[in-house]
Enzyme design. Structure first.
Site, short mmCIF file in Angstrom:
data_model
loop_
_atom_site.label_atom_id
_atom_site.label_comp_id
_atom_site.label_asym_id
_atom_site.label_seq_id
_atom_site.Cartn_x
_atom_site.Cartn_y
_atom_site.Cartn_z
N GLY A 13 47.26 42.17 57.65
CA GLY A 13 47.60 41.48 56.40
C GLY A 13 47.72 42.44 55.24
N ARG A 109 31.75 33.27 49.34
CA ARG A 109 31.43 33.82 48.01
C ARG A 109 30.39 33.02 47.24
NH1 ARG A 109 37.53 34.50 46.13
NH2 ARG A 109 38.07 36.36 47.30
N CYS A 144 40.76 38.08 43.18
CA CYS A 144 41.40 39.17 42.45
C CYS A 144 41.52 38.91 40.95
CB CYS A 144 42.77 39.49 43.04
SG CYS A 144 43.82 38.06 43.33
N GLN A 171 50.20 36.37 37.51
CA GLN A 171 49.74 37.07 38.69
C GLN A 171 50.88 37.58 39.57
OE1 GLN A 171 46.07 33.91 38.94
NE2 GLN A 171 46.36 35.21 40.72
N GLY A 175 49.34 39.15 45.58
CA GLY A 175 48.11 38.36 45.66
C GLY A 175 48.19 37.23 46.66
N HIS A 237 47.71 41.91 38.10
CA HIS A 237 47.49 40.61 37.47
C HIS A 237 47.22 40.83 35.99
CE1 HIS A 237 47.60 38.88 41.32
NE2 HIS A 237 46.37 38.49 41.50
N ASN A 322 45.68 44.08 41.63
CA ASN A 322 45.08 42.97 42.37
C ASN A 322 44.73 43.29 43.81
OD1 ASN A 322 48.09 42.90 42.17
ND2 ASN A 322 47.87 41.42 43.84
#
Lengths: 346, 346, 346, 346
Positions: A13, A109, A144, A171, A175, A237, A322
């Site tokens: 990715g 997170r 980000c 952005q 991203g 960003h 980002n």
């Protein structure tokens, strides 16, 4: 002492590629394993990846055979750029098996026992990981967009106290990963919506700027309102921020606070730490993504146009890379912090 | 009755070209004169202009000989797309000579006796012009970014009262004229600064939403904080807006207030009035400049993502065609309003 | 007489959307059915489609229930914007069932008994369809890049004879459908490859410019070399062309040949036929996609910079709207031609 | 031995900025003087320049006081990025005064006694300078588009002989300097014309690939036809090339010829020489400006899609960094070549 063997999860990715790119020649880590979905597994990395970086694939990564996320891994540290649709379970499984998972994914997170860390701001939160029910651990970096906002708010909140924040983002397309945003949608356009992004920006900074108290994080007590837009920018960003402060301060004071800011990674000299974590611009039309995204090798938070706000107290523009400081570079810096604190051998 | 002869001042510029384009086939106005700087004067329009519109130059304009801003004009109404560096004095001179100058330039907008008008919002302000010391008159439309903000705020302020506004713009390059923004500056970039724009957005809406009282305008009593950015979009300014209201209201209420809004130009059927002055989108990723800028032939104010704001009360996205509704189309609608009120023959 | 009921196959794709858009208010055709993949079937069109056009979905199409490509259809004419991965079999099945399939897909274009038609150039080829083994018929238009090349070559080949062609394209992203080209790949970039495109451009024009002889097409006897590139343009394919002629001619002669060209669709007044099929520009920097793509409502082939070539004979720039004249508009014009010739009732 | 003092003429322009940027830390040259137009003169460089590079202004250049083109200079070597409108006379005056002017401007390129040099291809042409009527000398590099074409043609012409070339370019906006191309003209667009560019591409490569004979250059005896387009790319010119060869060869042979090519700068190790002057890509969609422009620090000529041409013999795509290898880097490499040959002390 040899380098620590590391793996990259989601290595094909966009964030995974940046991790592979940034880990070439790292002083402490050596990329030994690349891991991706079943579709890519068992193929050499050079064939499995649709490489989008400016440099060639690092020689040490080209011929690695891609492993699947169900295989056992030998590396101590696993950097995760996995897609959120799979990251949750995979990261947990690897943490349970004893690996330190340094994740860029959103899944864990906000878990109470998972550190969400920007080493310049809240490196002490890394201690949270000790209370995780895993043989290994999961540590995370922020979204980000959150990264640059939280970095810029950190020194201000500590000294002056923040009461409320309005932020509008512009952005970059990277991203959204690859293929991510269709060119049909973004050429000559602004898309005023990014799924889930505003929610992250309104919550993650409060955990990062929160206080560790009795083994848990008490979030910072202010409110954020975010409006997130996609624009036709490749990397970088940009965020327009308005701040209401608890203690009034002049724009010049805020500017010198940010320009002079140095954190713990700078003090102890973590390898990926930018010399200046925050760069303050005097020019009235900076920072700009196309000009400034590579400042400090993509690890800087660029701030400009610090000026009074007629509605709140201070307005400013915040910008950063980002997929470097906002993702892959943040994860590597987190791993360096974890290592420097001696937690890896705990 | 024949059509009213009109001229375009600054006819070779971006706004001037749009005026020439929009005036082809107008039911009430007939383009008789095109006026530009000394450099272009005395040449046929087709040669003097660096035409950037999608259609060919209207046949009726191709062969007009460009006049200079120092020449006498025969037209009753002069549409002005003059550059601000010259508009002030030129417009005054023509107003003194008896012409009705319908101006898109910023120079006289904030003069106490000059109407700054969006006919859907404050058509009554046109009465101000009668107190001007000219044989003719000067009437103005707002800055292009102001237009869409003031249009969206209008119905909300009237019913609920506004206390404060944060707005961050993402503005198209055509707003800067030609050659305007260098491609070196904007390709793949965001420029977080547009000279003078934030000041206009923070003041002009208050005059437009102000109340006519004893021959002068009492400005609306709220505060606006604007952050203006240039993005890689051709036509269409996008604005992320947060509102603090005097009377709390749900997002759905605000949405239906805007969607149902019709003004005086719709009632009396001014030729350039959009059927729906404000279009409210339900889709969560609209409006977008590349998709929606031509709604209502470029005369709509597009609003979407009307939702609660965790810091203020309501967040929303506003977008419109900066050189049509935000400039040339606004001027023509103002002239139609002036004519419909019978002021032209005063 | 009532309008002829028509369907659009692949109605949710980019070409399908343009077909739906162009068929609103058509004088001869009425959109009755929209057909798409199993995934979209049985839903109202307004929900199944990710609408990307500037106007709103035509009222007559909004509530049509999407049918699947396996259902029986009632319409006489089926416009096909199906993806090539499924178009071959689906179109055959419908032709066998008696429908006239007017296809934009590449699958049957080069079949010996399938007309590949640009009505201005080779409307006589439509007669080929009579020899098809179907109760109905399949007629096709060319690839979008081929369209503008073949249109520009047509009048030149007929009068002067062409010996060889070099063409380099700069193609818009909408040519690849949706989501199509990733923004990561095209922002600020050129991708010097479009799969299968060069092969089509090197063969299709020869069939179109070929001669109908004894029930089959004898292809034109010259050679084409194509290089195809994707650029960051939304709509409009630009082509740099060099021609070697059998009969030498001055650039001015070629220009007047093209500017004066009118074909059979113009003579008989087909509803979608552009008044001027080829527009020749005198300005040295035209045509440009962003300026000229809407000339003749997107149905023009724009040609400019006709000048001598130091290696071959003539160089020129050709440009047109890839999803209108290059796809959806071409299909509709083909159906109009088929109808005008009385073949529909055969 | 100390470094050689050098100056940059036109130091505030786009090429001048790249020269200043590339000369920081140069092993042989030390930037001592920056020279610009009267308007910038007498101001510190940091204030006179509108700096557009990704890094900050090099510390050694920030405080240099800009000199005017009429002042005496002390540097031995003057790198010129002057605008063509002034370069002719200014460069001559400095050459007459004893300086070695290494110019990127077009004015003297085709003068019989001025070397037009790509060190990998025709370093021997530098000897021409000895016959100039100056105390100093003028040496030049080619136009940016010519550079990559001539570099790719060089090894092919030497071994196989070239008979004819068709080339169509897609050129970056930085090639036009600053402000250069208006964003109004290039966003989402292709401009099929660049003034004077086709003429340069059709003549300069013939001089570069020519043979030095009796103190003059006999140009190569083939013909080039160029079509030049501007696209929405920041850095990196892409060129679609078709070649007719005197000796037939397979695409694989041409590819290995280019991939294996090394020149004199590589042999003697000039500091700015790329290790691989030509990089050949196997992927069918490369090179791309946004991915490959920084290969070899911007000094590579990237070639891909080498394949048979149905009209000529070989087709290929050529791409390189227009302001590095195509301008500033080319000039510095030329100066290094001049120095390495001992001509500086002649």
């Amino acid at each position: 002492m040899g380098k620590i063997p590391v793996a990259v999860l989601g290595a094909t990715g966009m964030v995974g590629q940046k991790l592979v790119h940034l880990l070439r020649d790292h002083p402490s880590f050596e990329l030994r394993e690349v891991v991706a979905s079943e579709r890519s597994a068992a193929r050499p990395y050079r064939e499995a990846v649709n490489w989008k970086q400016e440099d060639f694939i690092p020689p040490g990564a080209r011929d690695l055979i891609v492993k699947s996320t169900e295989e056992r891994l030998e590396s101590r540290i696993l950097f995760s750029g996995l897609d959120a649709s799979v990251a949750g379970a995979v990261e947990e499984a690897y943490a349970r098996a004893g690996h330190v998972v340094v994740s860029n994914s959103r899944n864990h997170r906000m878990d109470p026992d998972v550190p969400l860390v920007i080493p310049e701001i809240n490196h002490d939160h890394l201690a949270l990981a000790a209370s995780q029910p895993y043989k290994g651990a999961i540590i995370t970096n922020s979204n980000c967009s959150t990264m640059f906002l939280a970095m810029a708010l950190g020194p201000i909140h500590r000294e002056l106290g923040i009461e409320a924040v309005h932020v509008t983002t512009m952005q970059a397309v990277t991203g959204a990963g690859y293929p991510g945003v269709s060119s049909v949608d973004i050429l000559g356009n602004v898309v005023p919506y990014i799924g889930g992004e505003e929610e992250k920006m309104e919550s993650e900074p409060l955990k990062i700027l929160g206080r560790l108290d009795g083994g848990r994080v008490v979030p910072a007590d202010f409110t954020i309102s975010a409006q997130c837009n996609r624009v036709a920018v490749f990397d970088g960003h940009t965020e327009a921020v308005s701040l209401k402060l608890r203690t009034r301060a002049r724009a010049e004071h805020v500017a010198s606070l940010l320009a002079g800011f140095r954190g713990w990674p700078q003090e102890v000299g973590l390898p990926s730490a930018p010399e200046r974590p925050i760069i303050v611009f005097d020019e009235n039309d900076r920072p700009q993504p196309a000009r400034d995204v590579w400042k400090e090798r993509g690890m800087a938070t660029c701030v400009g146009r610090i000026r009074p706000c007629p509605v709140f107290d201070i307005k400013m523009v915040v910008m950063g890379h980002n997929t470097i400081r906002g993702a892959a570079g943040a994860a590597i810096l987190n791993a360096e912090a974890y290592l420097a604190k001696g937690y890896l051998d705990r």
